[in-house]
Write an enzyme that holds these catalytic residues in place. Structure first.
Site, mmCIF file in Angstrom:
data_model
loop_
_atom_site.group_PDB
_atom_site.id
_atom_site.type_symbol
_atom_site.label_atom_id
_atom_site.label_comp_id
_atom_site.label_asym_id
_atom_site.label_seq_id
_atom_site.Cartn_x
_atom_site.Cartn_y
_atom_site.Cartn_z
ATOM 1 N N SER A 149 -6.152 4.037 10.249
ATOM 2 C CA SER A 149 -6.270 5.442 9.865
ATOM 3 C C SER A 149 -7.433 6.098 10.621
ATOM 4 C CB SER A 149 -6.435 5.538 8.345
ATOM 5 O OG SER A 149 -6.261 6.855 7.895
ATOM 6 N N GLU B 83 5.441 8.317 8.105
ATOM 7 C CA GLU B 83 4.088 8.883 8.039
ATOM 8 C C GLU B 83 4.009 10.237 8.727
ATOM 9 O OE1 GLU B 83 0.644 6.572 8.957
ATOM 10 O OE2 GLU B 83 1.809 4.744 9.202
ATOM 11 N N HIS C 178 1.712 4.973 5.212
ATOM 12 C CA HIS C 178 0.420 4.888 5.884
ATOM 13 C C HIS C 178 -0.256 3.550 5.601
ATOM 14 C CE1 HIS C 178 -2.913 6.656 7.977
ATOM 15 N NE2 HIS C 178 -3.736 6.541 6.950
#
Length: 304
Positions: free
Chosen positions: A150, A244, A274
């Site tokens: 991320s 995502e 995610h």
């Protein structure tokens, strides 16, 4: 560009359906300092790896946690940069997924507790990641992989671009899991995946970007590596879920690397959300992806 599309298994489809039902029943998780304990609890659901020793330490003046599989070589190391939108996440919680990667790669990993916003905004996280990288070099590590998920995936790629240009010891490999590489949130998947991503949306992403940047330009490559330099990067492995809103961040970055003559091995997983890789206890896809990450890093960090 090597691009692999992984179809979802029946077991994972059932698990993801239950996950989506659960997420819909929950109030939306704000990506903010007040939710840090909840986020850490969620990350710590990944089981600790067997045969790995965990130790708090400070590297380059930055705290973090070592995840050391027993009887590992000393020449290679993984610097891991955690996710959490630059406003959440801790190395202590991330010992769980990072230890799994270290065990599969059979190499030590250091999970970094880099500075979080809004208390310490950009470029503090980048500066501390760089300080840790330089310190690992000073400790004598000759083969260094950088990995992250991320926001940490974006920080991984931003840091790699810098050290590949300005440092003598270059990273040996990069792993980016669902990386956030564009703080302008201009990817088309913010629209095309909006209806199927129950975790993130453009509003949340922009709020995190604003908290982190504190007025700095979102196109700064230290924050948004998709706008940076792609030449000279080592081999990159990217894993991302097909459902995502950040899907296009991965696709666009991999395409840019290929145009610059580099290698970005992109894996897109049907039905996954995610940073699905942390769900190794429940998802076949997570276990397969984690196994691939371990093999990739083991090969890249092997002494030659």
């Amino acid at each position: 560009m090597p691009r692999h599309f992984h179809t979802i298994s029946q077991a994972d489809a059932e698990t993801m359906a239950a996950t989506r039902t659960f997420l819909k029943s929950m109030p939306g998780l704000a990506l903010a300092p007040e939710t840090r304990p909840f986020f850490d609890d969620m990350i710590a659901q990944t089981p600790l790896a067997d045969g790995v020793d965990y130790e708090a330490d400070t590297v380059g003046g930055v705290p973090g946690w070592w995840c050391r599989p027993k009887n590992t070589p000393t020449h290679g190391v993984i610097l891991y940069l955690h996710g959490g939108g630059y406003v959440m996440g801790s190395a202590e919680a991330y010992r769980h997924p990072v230890g799994q990667i270290a065990a599969k790669a059979k190499v030590s990993a250091f999970a970094l507790d880099y500075a979080l916003a809004p208390e310490r905004p950009f470029p503090a996280a980048f500066d501390e990641a760089l300080a840790a990288y330089d310190a690992l070099v000073s400790r004598g590590y000759t083969r260094i992989a950088i990995a992250g998920d991320s926001a940490g995936g974006g920080l991984t790629l931003a840091l790699a671009a810098f050290v590949s240009t300005y440092r003598e010891v270059k990273p040996s490999a990069l792993v980016a899991i669902s990386p956030w590489v564009d703080m302008t949130a201009s990817g088309e998947s913010f629209v095309s995946r909006a209806a199927v991503d129950p975790m993130l949306d453009r509003g949340k992403i922009i709020a995190c970007a604003n908290a982190y940047l504190a007025g700095a330009a979102p196109e700064d490559p230290r924050a948004s590596p998709v706008f940076g330099n792609f030449s000279g990067l080592p081999p990159i492995l990217i894993h991302v879920g097909d459902d995502e809103v950040l899907l296009d961040d991965s696709v666009r970055f991999a395409e840019q690397v290929e145009r610059a003559g580099g290698v970005a091995d992109l894996h897109v997983w049907e039905g996954m959300l995610h940073v699905f890789t942390s769900s190794i206890a429940t998802l076949e896809a997570a276990r397969e992806a984690m196994g691939g990450i371990g093999s990739f890093l083991a090969s890249a960090l092997r002494e030659r």
